[in-house]
Design an enzyme around this catalytic site. Structure first.
Site, PDB file in Angstrom:
ATOM      1  N   GLU A   1       5.288   9.618   3.964  1.00  0.00           N
ATOM      2  CA  GLU A   1       5.016   8.301   3.376  1.00  0.00           C
ATOM      3  C   GLU A   1       4.190   8.427   2.105  1.00  0.00           C
ATOM      4  O   GLU A   1       3.147   9.080   2.098  1.00  0.00           O
ATOM      5  CB  GLU A   1       4.283   7.404   4.379  1.00  0.00           C
ATOM      6  CG  GLU A   1       4.177   5.963   3.907  1.00  0.00           C
ATOM      7  CD  GLU A   1       3.720   5.002   5.008  1.00  0.00           C
ATOM      8  OE1 GLU A   1       3.872   3.784   4.812  1.00  0.00           O
ATOM      9  OE2 GLU A   1       3.224   5.459   6.057  1.00  0.00           O
TER      10      GLU A   1
ATOM     11  N   ASP B   1       0.809  -1.227   0.000  1.00  0.00           N
ATOM     12  CA  ASP B   1       0.000   0.000   0.000  1.00  0.00           C
ATOM     13  C   ASP B   1       0.834   1.264   0.000  1.00  0.00           C
ATOM     14  O   ASP B   1       0.479   2.259  -0.606  1.00  0.00           O
ATOM     15  CB  ASP B   1      -0.934   0.013   1.216  1.00  0.00           C
ATOM     16  CG  ASP B   1      -0.153   0.057   2.532  1.00  0.00           C
ATOM     17  OD1 ASP B   1       0.661  -0.861   2.764  1.00  0.00           O
ATOM     18  OD2 ASP B   1      -0.344   1.000   3.310  1.00  0.00           O
TER      19      ASP B   1
ATOM     20  N   ASP C   1       5.496   0.139   3.502  1.00  0.00           N
ATOM     21  CA  ASP C   1       5.770  -1.120   4.194  1.00  0.00           C
ATOM     22  C   ASP C   1       5.729  -2.283   3.208  1.00  0.00           C
ATOM     23  O   ASP C   1       5.663  -2.089   2.005  1.00  0.00           O
ATOM     24  CB  ASP C   1       4.766  -1.312   5.344  1.00  0.00           C
ATOM     25  CG  ASP C   1       3.325  -1.111   4.879  1.00  0.00           C
ATOM     26  OD1 ASP C   1       3.053  -1.341   3.686  1.00  0.00           O
ATOM     27  OD2 ASP C   1       2.469  -0.718   5.693  1.00  0.00           O
TER      28      ASP C   1
ATOM     29  N   TYR D   1      -5.903   0.044   8.342  1.00  0.00           N
ATOM     30  CA  TYR D   1      -6.959   0.353   7.370  1.00  0.00           C
ATOM     31  C   TYR D   1      -8.308  -0.107   7.896  1.00  0.00           C
ATOM     32  O   TYR D   1      -9.005  -0.901   7.269  1.00  0.00           O
ATOM     33  CB  TYR D   1      -6.641  -0.252   6.004  1.00  0.00           C
ATOM     34  CG  TYR D   1      -5.491   0.451   5.320  1.00  0.00           C
ATOM     35  CD1 TYR D   1      -5.663   1.709   4.745  1.00  0.00           C
ATOM     36  CD2 TYR D   1      -4.220  -0.113   5.293  1.00  0.00           C
ATOM     37  CE1 TYR D   1      -4.613   2.376   4.146  1.00  0.00           C
ATOM     38  CE2 TYR D   1      -3.157   0.552   4.693  1.00  0.00           C
ATOM     39  CZ  TYR D   1      -3.358   1.794   4.117  1.00  0.00           C
ATOM     40  OH  TYR D   1      -2.317   2.459   3.526  1.00  0.00           O
TER      41      TYR D   1
END
Length: 424
Positions: A404, A16, A19, A168
């Site tokens: 990020e 995503d 990571d 999420y």
């Protein structure tokens, strides 16, 4: 439900963000948005349309496996997020548990299932002419997954808890995904079953946000297309809802609930704000496109809103992201000379195998994480979470809310970029 089924092939798909975990909920939304970008703006993409299709297919090949590998199950994630987040290591060295997560009739996940159905339905239209057989498989699978979402109601956060939360969680519930998934199935099939189903759900929320979690605004714009372009009165309520949303976004509207920074950036939430900017900008551009094709206008209070009001705001956001901002920084990595150099992304921040062939292990990478040196590998094109409400961006690797990147930030940006790159 957690599964340890060694025989299931779930290779492919995307991590995503920074990571090494496959979270299907945001991945499916990324796929839906990239497909929508290709459907609305494909003619303006030139040779990039082929690249867009390839990127979509990399996701849909994986999502098809997730939906078809085991009868009665939909796989929704790969990799233990808690284990992964304790390590800072290259994907090539990954030795964290590759736990597999799924939803089923007894452990439902209407939100992740309906979003998966939306992705498969939207992508089926992308491939309809170029690969009809693949398109049919995508659509047939979308119908089955949507039926599962409808028949077995429940939030995947409740079924999977700490495996998906707080990463999420489905904070907005699953009703918005049911509307969104059914809206995409309707667009792909023209079957009134799906619009009747949406009506049976009753009225939805009237949010001032659009994201991987909250799909109402996107569904309203998608459904409003029939009202604006085809003058179909059955879709009038969605047009009204879409326009209410626009009135909450436009800065000078009497019902505006959207903050803007001094530099002009739309500011919604501190956590990865640019995800909301790109997603909302997509809706602004797309609704304006529908308006232009029929010379449509609408009102926010006493103000008449013309298509260019939406377009100008969209362009302002696109330009801000690409460097027209107080810091003169492009928030797209690798674009222009001044861009984020220390993004929160494992593969970007760690030396490549060509430079250091031996494994760094779970903790060895933290030495690179803590350094002030620029990342050795430039993740070209990635858009980061972006600046704060004061247009400040510290460019620190540990400041993940801002530094990020994420696939869904980029996917929604493709449509507006194509629109403006082609000269509208």
């Amino acid at each position: 439900m957690v599964n340890y089924e060694l025989q299931v092939d779930l290779t492919g798909g995307y991590y995503d963000a920074g990571d090494n975990v496959k979270f299907n909920f945001p991945m499916a939304f990324t796929t839906t948005m990239l497909s929508w970008s290709s459907l609305e703006y494909g003619k303006k993409m030139g040779t990039e349309l082929q690249n867009s299709r390839a990127a979509i297919r990399w996701a849909t090949d994986y999502l098809l496996k997730c939906a078809r590998a085991t009868p009665g199950k939909l796989y929704v994630g790969v990799g233990d997020p808690n284990g992964d987040h304790k390590c800072w290591e290259r994907p090539e060295d990954m030795d964290t548990p590759r736990t597999v997560y799924s939803v089923s009739p007894s452990n439902p996940g209407s939100d992740v299932a309906a979003e998966t159905a939306a992705a498969l339905a939207a992508s089926s239209m992308v491939f309809r002419k170029v690969d009809p057989k693949y398109s049919r498989l995508l659509l047939a699978t979308a119908k089955k997954v949507m039926q599962f979402a409808i028949q077995y109601r429940g939030a995947y956060s409740d079924s999977l808890s700490s495996s998906v939360c707080p990463f999420y969680c489905s904070y907005s519930g699953y009703k918005d995904e049911l509307v969104w998934g059914a809206a995409w199935l309707h667009r792909a099939t023209n079957d009134p079953y799906y619009t009747n189903f949406i009506k049976s759900l009753g009225g939805g929320d009237q949010p001032d946000i659009f994201s991987w979690d909250n799909k109402y605004a996107g569904a309203y714009v998608l459904l409003s297309r029939r009202a604006v372009l085809n003058k179909d009165n059955n879709f009038e309520p969605y047009k009204q809802a879409a326009e209410n949303f626009m009135c909450k976004i436009l800065p000078n509207s009497p019902s505006s609930s959207t903050k803007y920074t001094k530099g002009g950036m739309m500011y919604k939430l501190p956590q990865s704000n640019l995800q909301y900017v790109t997603s909302i900008t997509f809706l602004l551009t797309t609704y304006a496109k529908y308006m232009k094709s029929t010379k449509h206008t609408f009102n926010c209070g006493n103000s008449i809103i013309v298509p260019n009001a939406l377009i100008n705001l969209s362009k302002r956001q696109v330009d801000y992201i690409l460097g027209v901002n107080p810091l003169k920084m492009s928030y797209m990595v690798g674009f222009s000379s001044n861009f984020p150099k220390r993004i929160h992304h494992r593969g970007s921040s760690l030396p490549s195998r060509a430079v250091r062939s031996n494994s760094l292990g779970c903790n060895g990478g933290f030495q690179s994480f803590r350094t002030q040196n620029p990342n050795p590998n430039i993740l070209t094109g990635a858009i980061v979470g972006g600046p704060n409400q004061n247009d400040e961006y510290p460019d620190q690797r540990d400041d993940y809310t801002r530094s990020e990147p994420a696939t869904y930030i980029n996917a929604a940006f493709v449509g507006p970029l194509a629109y403006f790159a082609a000269g509208r």
